[in-house]
Design a protein around this motif. Structure first.
Motif, PDB file in Angstrom:
ATOM      1  N   TRP A   2     -49.260  13.709  15.853  1.00 21.39           N
ATOM      2  CA  TRP A   2     -48.298  12.686  15.435  1.00 21.39           C
ATOM      3  C   TRP A   2     -47.544  12.143  16.637  1.00 21.39           C
ATOM      4  O   TRP A   2     -47.286  10.938  16.739  1.00 21.39           O
ATOM      5  CB  TRP A   2     -47.299  13.268  14.419  1.00 21.39           C
ATOM      6  CG  TRP A   2     -47.967  13.785  13.173  1.00 21.39           C
ATOM      7  CD1 TRP A   2     -48.215  15.073  12.835  1.00 21.39           C
ATOM      8  CD2 TRP A   2     -48.490  12.992  12.109  1.00 21.39           C
ATOM      9  NE1 TRP A   2     -48.858  15.175  11.636  1.00 21.39           N
ATOM     10  CE2 TRP A   2     -49.040  13.875  11.149  1.00 21.39           C
ATOM     11  CE3 TRP A   2     -48.554  11.612  11.859  1.00 21.39           C
ATOM     12  CZ2 TRP A   2     -49.629  13.446   9.968  1.00 21.39           C
ATOM     13  CZ3 TRP A   2     -49.133  11.196  10.669  1.00 21.39           C
ATOM     14  CH2 TRP A   2     -49.669  12.107   9.751  1.00 21.39           C
ATOM     15  N   LYS A  44     -41.355  27.187   8.676  1.00 22.65           N
ATOM     16  CA  LYS A  44     -41.828  25.852   8.998  1.00 22.65           C
ATOM     17  C   LYS A  44     -40.639  24.964   9.370  1.00 22.65           C
ATOM     18  O   LYS A  44     -39.496  25.212   8.980  1.00 22.65           O
ATOM     19  CB  LYS A  44     -42.572  25.239   7.814  1.00 22.65           C
ATOM     20  CG  LYS A  44     -43.889  25.912   7.495  1.00 22.65           C
ATOM     21  CD  LYS A  44     -44.599  25.207   6.341  1.00 22.65           C
ATOM     22  CE  LYS A  44     -45.947  25.846   6.039  1.00 22.65           C
ATOM     23  NZ  LYS A  44     -46.650  25.144   4.931  1.00 22.65           N
ATOM     24  N   ILE A  67     -37.509  16.482  -2.792  1.00 26.46           N
ATOM     25  CA  ILE A  67     -38.863  16.624  -2.251  1.00 26.46           C
ATOM     26  C   ILE A  67     -38.752  16.697  -0.720  1.00 26.46           C
ATOM     27  O   ILE A  67     -38.107  15.847  -0.099  1.00 26.46           O
ATOM     28  CB  ILE A  67     -39.749  15.434  -2.664  1.00 26.46           C
ATOM     29  CG1 ILE A  67     -39.822  15.352  -4.200  1.00 26.46           C
ATOM     30  CG2 ILE A  67     -41.126  15.569  -2.037  1.00 26.46           C
ATOM     31  CD1 ILE A  67     -40.545  14.122  -4.698  1.00 26.46           C
ATOM     32  N   GLN A  68     -39.366  17.729  -0.126  1.00 24.07           N
ATOM     33  CA  GLN A  68     -39.317  17.861   1.341  1.00 24.07           C
ATOM     34  C   GLN A  68     -40.713  18.165   1.867  1.00 24.07           C
ATOM     35  O   GLN A  68     -41.541  18.750   1.212  1.00 24.07           O
ATOM     36  CB  GLN A  68     -38.326  18.928   1.766  1.00 24.07           C
ATOM     37  CG  GLN A  68     -38.640  20.336   1.269  1.00 24.07           C
ATOM     38  CD  GLN A  68     -37.599  21.333   1.737  1.00 24.07           C
ATOM     39  OE1 GLN A  68     -36.551  20.941   2.224  1.00 24.07           O
ATOM     40  NE2 GLN A  68     -37.882  22.611   1.578  1.00 24.07           N
ATOM     41  N   TRP A  69     -40.872  17.707   3.137  1.00 21.38           N
ATOM     42  CA  TRP A  69     -42.167  17.904   3.832  1.00 21.38           C
ATOM     43  C   TRP A  69     -41.902  18.819   5.031  1.00 21.38           C
ATOM     44  O   TRP A  69     -41.111  18.514   5.905  1.00 21.38           O
ATOM     45  CB  TRP A  69     -42.700  16.538   4.272  1.00 21.38           C
ATOM     46  CG  TRP A  69     -43.972  16.611   5.105  1.00 21.38           C
ATOM     47  CD1 TRP A  69     -44.866  17.623   5.161  1.00 21.38           C
ATOM     48  CD2 TRP A  69     -44.451  15.609   5.991  1.00 21.38           C
ATOM     49  NE1 TRP A  69     -45.897  17.346   5.996  1.00 21.38           N
ATOM     50  CE2 TRP A  69     -45.663  16.081   6.516  1.00 21.38           C
ATOM     51  CE3 TRP A  69     -44.001  14.341   6.344  1.00 21.38           C
ATOM     52  CZ2 TRP A  69     -46.413  15.340   7.440  1.00 21.38           C
ATOM     53  CZ3 TRP A  69     -44.749  13.610   7.241  1.00 21.38           C
ATOM     54  CH2 TRP A  69     -45.945  14.110   7.791  1.00 21.38           C
ATOM     55  N   GLU A  70     -42.587  19.978   5.072  1.00 21.93           N
ATOM     56  CA  GLU A  70     -42.432  20.949   6.150  1.00 21.93           C
ATOM     57  C   GLU A  70     -43.787  21.236   6.783  1.00 21.93           C
ATOM     58  O   GLU A  70     -44.809  21.270   6.097  1.00 21.93           O
ATOM     59  CB  GLU A  70     -41.829  22.257   5.624  1.00 21.93           C
ATOM     60  CG  GLU A  70     -40.399  22.125   5.122  1.00 21.93           C
ATOM     61  CD  GLU A  70     -39.863  23.441   4.585  1.00 21.93           C
ATOM     62  OE1 GLU A  70     -40.694  24.258   4.138  1.00 21.93           O
ATOM     63  OE2 GLU A  70     -38.643  23.649   4.641  1.00 21.93           O
ATOM     64  N   GLU A  71     -43.777  21.493   8.119  1.00 21.93           N
ATOM     65  CA  GLU A  71     -45.005  21.817   8.846  1.00 21.93           C
ATOM     66  C   GLU A  71     -44.679  22.867   9.906  1.00 21.93           C
ATOM     67  O   GLU A  71     -43.533  22.990  10.358  1.00 21.93           O
ATOM     68  CB  GLU A  71     -45.573  20.568   9.536  1.00 21.93           C
ATOM     69  CG  GLU A  71     -46.213  19.572   8.608  1.00 21.93           C
ATOM     70  CD  GLU A  71     -47.561  20.049   8.064  1.00 21.93           C
ATOM     71  OE1 GLU A  71     -48.108  21.043   8.615  1.00 21.93           O
ATOM     72  OE2 GLU A  71     -48.048  19.446   7.100  1.00 21.93           O
ATOM     73  N   GLN A 113     -38.795  21.381   9.023  1.00 26.43           N
ATOM     74  CA  GLN A 113     -38.704  20.276   8.069  1.00 26.43           C
ATOM     75  C   GLN A 113     -38.984  18.956   8.783  1.00 26.43           C
ATOM     76  O   GLN A 113     -38.371  18.629   9.782  1.00 26.43           O
ATOM     77  CB  GLN A 113     -37.312  20.239   7.447  1.00 26.43           C
ATOM     78  CG  GLN A 113     -37.157  19.215   6.327  1.00 26.43           C
ATOM     79  CD  GLN A 113     -35.751  19.214   5.757  1.00 26.43           C
ATOM     80  OE1 GLN A 113     -34.867  18.594   6.342  1.00 26.43           O
ATOM     81  NE2 GLN A 113     -35.561  19.897   4.618  1.00 26.43           N
ATOM     82  N   VAL A 114     -39.976  18.203   8.194  1.00 32.97           N
ATOM     83  CA  VAL A 114     -40.335  16.903   8.766  1.00 32.97           C
ATOM     84  C   VAL A 114     -39.616  15.776   8.019  1.00 32.97           C
ATOM     85  O   VAL A 114     -39.078  14.847   8.629  1.00 32.97           O
ATOM     86  CB  VAL A 114     -41.866  16.689   8.698  1.00 32.97           C
ATOM     87  CG1 VAL A 114     -42.235  15.321   9.277  1.00 32.97           C
ATOM     88  CG2 VAL A 114     -42.595  17.801   9.429  1.00 32.97           C
ATOM     89  N   LEU A 115     -39.581  15.885   6.703  1.00 33.40           N
ATOM     90  CA  LEU A 115     -38.993  14.799   5.895  1.00 33.40           C
ATOM     91  C   LEU A 115     -38.466  15.385   4.591  1.00 33.40           C
ATOM     92  O   LEU A 115     -39.062  16.299   4.014  1.00 33.40           O
ATOM     93  CB  LEU A 115     -40.062  13.738   5.583  1.00 33.40           C
ATOM     94  CG  LEU A 115     -39.598  12.509   4.792  1.00 33.40           C
ATOM     95  CD1 LEU A 115     -38.585  11.692   5.597  1.00 33.40           C
ATOM     96  CD2 LEU A 115     -40.810  11.649   4.404  1.00 33.40           C
ATOM     97  N   LYS A 116     -37.335  14.873   4.101  1.00 36.24           N
ATOM     98  CA  LYS A 116     -36.785  15.309   2.829  1.00 36.24           C
ATOM     99  C   LYS A 116     -36.245  14.098   2.090  1.00 36.24           C
ATOM    100  O   LYS A 116     -35.423  13.356   2.624  1.00 36.24           O
ATOM    101  CB  LYS A 116     -35.668  16.330   3.050  1.00 36.24           C
ATOM    102  CG  LYS A 116     -35.090  16.879   1.723  1.00 36.24           C
ATOM    103  CD  LYS A 116     -34.050  17.950   1.989  1.00 36.24           C
ATOM    104  CE  LYS A 116     -33.521  18.502   0.659  1.00 36.24           C
ATOM    105  NZ  LYS A 116     -32.498  19.548   0.866  1.00 36.24           N
TER     106      LYS A 116
END
Length: 967
Positions: free
Chosen positions: A173, A226, A235-239, A228-231
């Motif tokens: 990314w 992980k 709803i949250q996005w973790e990697e 957190q990339v987006l929340k």
């Protein structure tokens, strides 16, 4: 047309949108957006001030693209590196530890520096090398680049906090973003290098594992949560930023620890408080540094002796040693080297020990090598090898030479291989008095080293090639000697009474301020029951029993060197006698020791060499032949003294500080009083006193023949030994030959104006000659004349007149009235009359002498001219100027013709004539004559000759102080 317009609008809208989306991306070219922290190595603490790389330096390196202002601190929190760690590190470790940040510019989003991992690693090494002496990339380069080898060798542990050994899942990314930001000057290539499982990164990791040494420990901390990339709402996005499989790896030797922390990637290097995650990292850090510090703090001090309890500080010498040992010689085999040399017993070893004790924390290791002989050196190296824990096959050392000894070579190799990052070492080579057997071959070398050599040999500085400082240790100063003695006295008195201080000063003076002798004297008086009277009792004992005290074994064990004044120079004397058998330097020292106060001028030996052959025959016939070595010392080549062998032997003794050169009008040598005492005990069966008497008598005989440098007589008379009958009996000189010595030496006393000494000898000459040879023997008559002259010079006219009249009567009867000796006797009696102002009686005899000499010897004979000059002086003293002038002119002109204008007798005639003219107030003629006389005397006789000085003084007086003449 509308299509083109639409396209333009679309592009412009996109540009505006791009600008709106990216304008918040900071640029490090703008000062307000750039990090406030400086780039490069920046101190992160204020613990240790050490400036060399002998402690532990811990360097914190942030990740790619990070901001050094925020890497190590949470938002609105403290920097745990600079705030927490210094508090929690034990105070005992502070002096050995420093923390650094390494800040570098790897920002890749906007106006980026177009750098790669390799160049960033190189930059880190450059900073470490230039400032204190890594990232994986840096360690790989350090292992392959000779310039950075030390860094790789001395890196002990690497902590990785979420480092992507295989890459990061975020890098793909990031690469997309970086490519999108290329119009702003981004650096996408840097992110491409850390793409997950990229070939460059795999190669890098493989090289890192190969480059890390066996002693390098690696600790990988990895994230267990992980990021957190987006929340959006709930709803949250973790990697995983750097998953475990990328942040860890294993090695067969178990040198790698992998530790997970229950935090996300962001919190791996930010601790707002001292939580369990912080303590985990801290404990691992402490595990790493504690054994290293312990090893650093273990200082190897292999010095088997220490300064004596009574050691007295010698501030000036200690300061000089400290100064000289810090003089850098870059091209030398060891950069800092110093030889401390001087006479045995002056305290060289103690001075070296004092430096070692004062500076033991400046060196590691400190090794002491006893160099008095090969066995001592071998034993010292074995001790050092054991202390250094060097593995040596002891069986191979048996029978091997010292140079080839595995133990010696192991120690020398260990010292030589110390690098810039190692601590400085110090080796003391003590008692290197004999350097002939090859101590130089086993002298430690190496660029981290310092060497101190103590030696009696003044040439010992040549042991170190291409640069070595030197300090000569002489006797103690008065206050130092006094303090050393007072250290031994158990006095509870403050201040110390003046009488005790004065007694201590007298002891120090008697012992010549020699440190060893004073320390032994202190040990002796320290054991006396009555401490207040002990110094005075020692002085009394020393006066009556000096030899017993100085040879006593009673205080031997009380000295650090286990030596006494009797033994301290034995080894050196034996060595130089054995090494220089043809020169016999020990014999020369014993011979020189017979002369007064241990000071011998070269002029004395020159004079002795010119007459020693004839004088020796007069004193002993052929029975007192000098030994070959002494005959060479006093060799005469037919024209002058051949001083080659003397200089050779003398220089050996000077080299070992047994003699010191003296300068001035009469250069020569001197020796310490206790060296003189010890040298007089050397091979006592040899007839040293006989040879000394022959030499001094020969020097006196020659001195009476020479007139060019009469000033030496004042030094010569100090060397005249005992001339009593007991002495001659002990030296086996026949009674008939004794008067020759008395007469020769008496003449020197006479010429020097030591009338009483001369009279004492001349009386013995006359009495002995009269008894042995008879009253009418020429030698007896000559002795009567000499004694009468001595009386006359003391103003004892009556005694002089009676003796001269008696001599004249005998000479006239035995030799005849016209015999030269009779005429000389008559002239001497006339001189006595003249000195009493009895002009008529003097004139009558002088006329008779002159007329007889004219008839017998001739008008131009020197004795005839002398009698004419004497008569002229008598006329002048009676005011009979014309008669005096006529005779002085006749004498001067005749001497000019017969002897030459520059002959001393001619110059005397010129001076006499000038004095006659000035008595007649004929000052211009007198001054012109005296000026001419003075210039010739200064040229021929020298400016210090008595006749030259007399003429100068007369001129200055006549000229009334105007145009005063000097030299």
């Amino acid at each position: 047309m509308w299509t083109a317009l639409s396209l333009c609008i679309l592009i412009a809208s996109a540009a505006v949108l791009y600008d709106q989306l990216t304008k918040r991306i900071p640029s490090r070219l703008r000062a307000e957006e750039a990090p406030k922290s400086a780039f490069g190595l920046v101190r992160a603490d204020n613990l240790s001030s050490h400036t060399s790389a002998h402690g532990i330096d811990i360097i914190f390196v942030h990740g790619l693209g990070s901001n050094p202002d925020t890497t190590w601190r949470p938002k609105d929190g403290q920097c745990w590196v600079s705030e927490f760690l210094p508090q929690d590190i034990s105070a005992s470790l502070h002096k050995d530890i420093r923390f650094f940040f390494y800040n570098y510019d790897s920002y890749w989003k906007r106006d980026a520096v177009q750098a790669r991992l390799w160049s960033l690693g190189k930059s880190l090494l450059d900073h470490i090398t230039s400032k204190i002496r890594g990232t994986a990339e840096a360690l790989i380069q350090a292992s392959t680049n000779p310039l950075f080898t030390n860094i790789a060798d001395y890196t002990r542990t690497v902590f990785f906090l979420g480092t992507p050994h295989r890459g990061s899942s975020f890098s793909i990314w990031g690469s997309i973003v970086a490519r999108a930001l290329q119009p702003l000057g981004s650096n996408p290539s840097l992110l491409q290098e850390v793409a997950y499982d990229s070939l460059p990164l795999q190669d890098l990791h493989r090289e890192f594992e190969n480059a890390t040494r066996d002693k390098l420990r690696v600790i990988n901390f990895y994230e267990q949560r992980k990021t957190q990339v987006l929340k959006v709402w709930f709803i949250q996005w973790e990697e995983w930023c750097v998953p475990e499989q990328s942040a860890t790896y294993s090695k067969i030797d178990n040198k790698v620890d992998n530790i997970g922390l229950p935090v996300n990637h962001y919190d791996l290097n930010k601790f707002g408080s001292k939580n369990e995650n912080y303590w985990m990292i801290f404990r691992k850090l402490l595990e790493t540094i504690t054994p290293i510090v312990s090893q650093k703090q273990r200082r190897l001090y292999s010095v088997p002796i220490g300064t004596i309890e009574s050691y007295t500080e010698r501030h000036r010498l200690s300061a000089t040693v400290n100064e000289k040992l810090h003089v850098l010689h870059q091209k030398a085999s060891v950069p800092y080297a110093l030889t401390i040399h001087g006479l045995g017993g002056t305290g060289k070893t103690q001075l070296a020990l004092k430096y070692v004790e004062d500076h033991q924390n400046d060196y590691n290791p400190i090794l002491w090598i006893d160099a008095k002989d090969e066995d001592s050196v071998r034993s010292s190296f074995e001790r050092c090898a054991s202390e250094l824990q060097l593995s040596v096959d002891r069986t191979q050392t048996q029978g091997s030479s010292l140079v080839d000894s595995p133990t010696v070579q192991a120690v020398l190799r260990w010292l030589h291989n110390r690098k810039d990052t190692d601590e400085a070492w110090l080796a003391i080579i003590d008692n290197a008095d004999d350097i002939s057997w090859g101590i130089k071959k086993v002298l430690p070398k190496g660029q981290r080293g310092s060497v101190i050599i103590t030696s009696q040999d003044s040439q010992s500085q040549k042991l170190v090639d291409r640069g070595c400082e030197e300090v000569r240790v002489d006797t103690m100063e008065l206050l130092e000697a006094r303090m050393l003695l007072l250290q031994h006295l158990r006095l509870n008195l403050e201040p110390v009474p003046q009488d005790i201080q004065e007694d201590c000063d007298r002891i120090a003076e008697r012992l010549g301020y020699l440190a060893l002798a004073i320390d032994l004297a202190g040990a002796y008086i320290g054991n006396e029951t009555d401490q207040r009277q002990a110094p005075r009792q020692y002085l009394a004992d020393y006066t009556r029993h000096r030899d017993d005290l100085l040879q006593s074994e009673y205080t031997r064990g009380l000295s650090a060197s286990n030596k006494t004044v009797w033994t301290v120079w034995d080894t050196t004397l034996e060595k130089i006698e054995r090494r220089y058998t043809d020169l016999r330097p020990g014999g020369l020292l014993a011979f020189l020791a017979r002369f007064s106060d241990g000071v011998v001028q070269d002029e004395l030996f020159r004079l002795a060499s010119l007459s020693i052959s004839s004088v020796s025959r007069e004193m002993y016939d052929e029975t007192a032949e000098l030994p070959e070595w002494l005959a060479k010392v006093l060799a005469f080549d037919g024209n002058e003294w051949d001083d080659f062998h003397y200089r050779q032997g003398r220089n050996v003794l000077i080299r070992y500080n047994l003699l010191q050169r003296t300068q001035g009008d009469w250069s020569g040598v001197r020796m310490h009083g206790l060296v003189q005492w010890r040298a007089t005990k050397f091979e006592q069966a040899i007839p040293w006193d006989r040879w000394h008497l022959i030499a001094t008598t020969a020097a006196c005989a020659q001195l009476s023949e020479e007139t060019a440098r009469p000033q030496f007589r004042r030094h010569m008379v100090t060397h005249i030994p005992d001339l009593s009958r007991e002495c001659f009996t002990r030296l086996r000189i026949d009674e008939a030959r004794i008067p020759f010595v008395w007469r020769t030496v008496g003449r020197t006393y006479f010429d020097e104006g030591r009338w009483e000494k001369a009279e004492e000898l001349f009386v013995q000459v006359m009495e002995t000659s009269a008894r042995v040879l008879g009253e009418e023997h020429p030698d007896t008559l000559s002795s009567m004349a000499n004694l009468a002259a001595t009386y006359r010079n003391q103003g004892r006219w009556k005694e002089a007149e009676e003796l001269q009249a008696k001599e004249l009567k005998i000479c006239s009867r035995v030799l005849g009235e016209e015999h030269p000796d009779t005429l000389t006797s008559m002239a001497n009696l006339a001189s006595t009359y003249w000195n009493q102002g009895r002009w008529k009686e003097a004139e009558k005899l002088e006329v008779q002498v002159m007329e007889t000499r004219k008839r017998v010897l001739g008008e131009e004979h020197p004795d005839t001219l002398t009698s004419m000059a004497n008569l002229a002086s008598t006329y002048r003293d009676q005011g009979r100027w014309k008669e005096a002038e006529e005779l002085f002119v006749q004498v001067m002109e005749t001497r000019k013709r017969v002897l030459g204008e520059e002959h001393p007798s001619t110059l005397t005639s010129m001076a006499n004539l000038a004095h006659t003219w000035t008595s007649q107030s004929r000052n211009e003629e007198a001054i012109l004559m005296m000026k001419k006389c003075f210039e010739l005397q200064r040229h021929i006789l020298g400016p210090d000759h008595p006749n030259t000085v007399s003429s100068r003084e007369a001129l200055n007086e006549w000229q009334g102080g105007n145009n005063e003449i000097g030299f």
